[in-house]
Design a protein around this motif. Structure first.
Motif: not given
Length: 237
Positions: A194-210
């Motif tokens: 678990g954890g803050p949603a924002q942390t997982s969203i930031e990882r997703l944004q990195q994935t969206l770059q490639s």
């Protein structure tokens, strides 16, 4: 009441039950406590109250001549879950119109508290819905799954209420429920810690770059792993 509540939980359990009883016309606190102990087993804890469903409350009041209205029971259920008691309120969604964020995906996050990824798919209190691109992540809606309890298949109903999302982040989800989510066209991802949603969203944004090919299709872009083949085809044409 203290003998029916676990040590260390008395204050919060009493507060939750008191607020719930006040939201149910004609409901006596003592009888509500007895009903909850009969349904959940004693002693009562915040975790046990958090596992209650609307169907459970329906059963508690099924024999009552003056059964509460559905909306009154929903409000009581939120109090029993601990919502709005000694915690920050859920975040406020921001305006969004389709097309505002090109090359983005829609993400649902199972949440129980504020803006955290801390919910089980089948019992979380809310789904936080975000529109996410490489440059921006916007909370666009908060969806209440409580009405899904009344469905013949609550997990299918939960999946259907998220059918416009491409991704689902949960702390936990069972195999059969995950299959229903996938059939609805949603890709579930577990974050056991678990954890803050924002942390997982930031990882997703990195994935969206490639993005991988399946996610690139959702975004309407060409995956980098396939881009060179597309270029070669264009040159050959």
């Amino acid at each position: 009441m203290t003998q029916q509540v676990a040590q260390g939980h008395v204050k919060e359990v009493a507060e939750r039950i008191g607020l719930a009883a006040r939201s149910l016309p004609g409901c006596e606190i003592g009888k509500l406590v007895e009903g909850l102990v009969g349904k959940l087993g004693g002693p009562l804890t915040t975790e046990k109250l958090g596992s209650l469903t609307l169907k459970d409350l329906d059963q508690l009041f099924s024999a009552s001549r003056d059964a509460p209205q559905r909306e009154e029971m929903r409000q009581a259920l939120h109090y029993l879950w601990g919502e709005g008691i000694g915690a920050a309120p859920p975040p406020t969604p921001l305006p969004y119109a389709e097309g505002d964020m090109p090359q983005s995906v829609r993400l649902a996050v199972a949440s129980n508290t504020t803006e955290n990824l801390d919910g089980h798919f089948g019992s979380c209190k809310r789904f936080l819905v975000y529109q996410v691109s490489c440059q921006e992540a916007r909370l666009i809606e908060i969806r209440d799954p409580a009405p899904c309890v009344e469905a013949d298949d609550p997990n299918t109903a939960r999946a259907q209420m998220l059918a416009d999302c491409q991704l689902l982040y949960v702390q936990s989800i069972g195999g059969p429920a995950a299959a229903k989510v996938i059939r609805a066209g949603i890709h579930p991802v577990k974050f056991p810690q678990g954890g803050p949603a924002q942390t997982s969203i930031e990882r997703l944004q990195q994935t969206l770059q490639s993005p991988p090919p399946w996610l690139a299709r959702v975004m309407g872009v060409t995956a980098r792993s396939l881009s060179r083949y597309a270029t070669e085809e264009d040159e050959a044409a």
